[in-house]
Design a protein around this motif. Structure first.
Motif, PDB file in Angstrom:
ATOM      1  N   ALA A   9     -13.341   1.848 -17.949  1.00 61.67           N
ATOM      2  CA  ALA A   9     -13.929   0.517 -18.099  1.00 61.67           C
ATOM      3  C   ALA A   9     -12.827  -0.472 -18.451  1.00 61.67           C
ATOM      4  O   ALA A   9     -12.741  -0.984 -19.570  1.00 61.67           O
ATOM      5  N   SER A  10     -11.955  -0.730 -17.498  1.00 62.54           N
ATOM      6  CA  SER A  10     -10.813  -1.624 -17.717  1.00 62.54           C
ATOM      7  C   SER A  10     -10.276  -2.079 -16.372  1.00 62.54           C
ATOM      8  O   SER A  10     -10.230  -1.295 -15.422  1.00 62.54           O
ATOM      9  N   ALA A  11      -9.867  -3.343 -16.315  1.00 64.41           N
ATOM     10  CA  ALA A  11      -9.268  -3.870 -15.088  1.00 64.41           C
ATOM     11  C   ALA A  11      -7.748  -3.808 -15.128  1.00 64.41           C
ATOM     12  O   ALA A  11      -7.084  -4.219 -14.179  1.00 64.41           O
ATOM     13  N   SER A  12      -7.183  -3.266 -16.213  1.00 65.27           N
ATOM     14  CA  SER A  12      -5.738  -3.284 -16.400  1.00 65.27           C
ATOM     15  C   SER A  12      -5.021  -2.311 -15.467  1.00 65.27           C
ATOM     16  O   SER A  12      -5.254  -1.101 -15.525  1.00 65.27           O
ATOM     17  N   PRO A  13      -4.114  -2.812 -14.622  1.00 64.73           N
ATOM     18  CA  PRO A  13      -3.331  -1.891 -13.785  1.00 64.73           C
ATOM     19  C   PRO A  13      -2.394  -1.028 -14.605  1.00 64.73           C
ATOM     20  O   PRO A  13      -2.029   0.079 -14.195  1.00 64.73           O
ATOM     21  N   ARG A  14      -1.987  -1.504 -15.803  1.00 61.09           N
ATOM     22  CA  ARG A  14      -1.122  -0.685 -16.662  1.00 61.09           C
ATOM     23  C   ARG A  14      -1.860   0.570 -17.122  1.00 61.09           C
ATOM     24  O   ARG A  14      -1.290   1.661 -17.147  1.00 61.09           O
ATOM     25  N   ARG A  15      -3.109   0.424 -17.489  1.00 61.22           N
ATOM     26  CA  ARG A  15      -3.868   1.592 -17.956  1.00 61.22           C
ATOM     27  C   ARG A  15      -4.090   2.585 -16.823  1.00 61.22           C
ATOM     28  O   ARG A  15      -4.034   3.796 -17.038  1.00 61.22           O
TER      29      ARG A  15
END
Length: 201
Positions: A9-15
């Motif tokens: 549940a995250s839009a972060s490309p880093r994650r």
């Protein structure tokens, strides 16, 4: 359909990049929550709450319990007990970078994993910047890295040249503390390094 281990549940490309680094396969969930800090909310309580809200929002997308755990995460920068969020514009980013210049700040990175239960972990790292002049801050903004980053910098990019010392978790500063995340995943039965053939000799 490709097999996967968790819902993210995250839009972060880093994650996404960090999960891939330890072999965790994910399926993305599009969640939208308020990340506004409450009045008098302590930084640690704030980052924990936002990570928890993201995971719970992901869970709410399903009519029944999902087949795999749902992971939410959040990361904030704290200096002098003030939380630095994502910069609004160039002036805000430069002000943040100058605030961090020559000082040590904290990076709080929280993870929530929901399966049959809720599991939480928090990593706190200390990051020390060298002195930065305004020209450097302006040129860094022009790289595009400040945008969408808490504290207006990305440790995995050009800003690595600003960091004199790091005590804690590099991946936590990047946005997802992998040690703590792996511990939570193993509690829910998610293994690491899938399809890895180990040499037993």
């Amino acid at each position: 359909m490709e097999p996967f281990d968790i819902y993210l549940a995250s839009a972060s490309p880093r994650r996404r990049e960090l999960l891939g680094q330890i072999g965790v396969r994910y399926r993305l969930l599009d969640v939208a929550i308020s990340e506004t800090r409450l009045d008098n909310e302590a930084p640690e309580a704030y980052v924990r709450r936002v990570a928890r809200d993201k995971a719970r929002a992901g869970l709410m997308l399903f009519d029944e319990k999902p087949s795999q755990p749902v992971l939410g995460a959040d990361t904030v920068i704290v200096i002098d007990d003030e939380v630095l969020g994502k910069p609004r514009d160039q002036a805000d980013a430069i002000a943040m970078l100058q605030r961090l210049s020559g000082k040590t700040h904290q990076v709080l990175s929280s993870v929530t994993l929901i399966d049959h239960e809720e599991y939480e972990a928090l990593n706190i790292s200390q990051v020390t910047f060298r002195e930065l002049n305004r020209t450097e801050c302006e040129r860094y903004w022009q790289t595009g890295e400040s945008q969408g980053k808490a504290g207006a910098y990305a440790i995995q990019g050009y800003a690595a040249a600003f960091i004199r010392e790091l005590q804690g978790s590099y991946s936590g500063v990047m946005g997802l503390p992998l040690y703590e995340t792996a511990q939570l995943l193993q509690q829910t039965g998610v293994g690491l390094f899938p399809d890895q053939e180990w040499d037993q000799e």
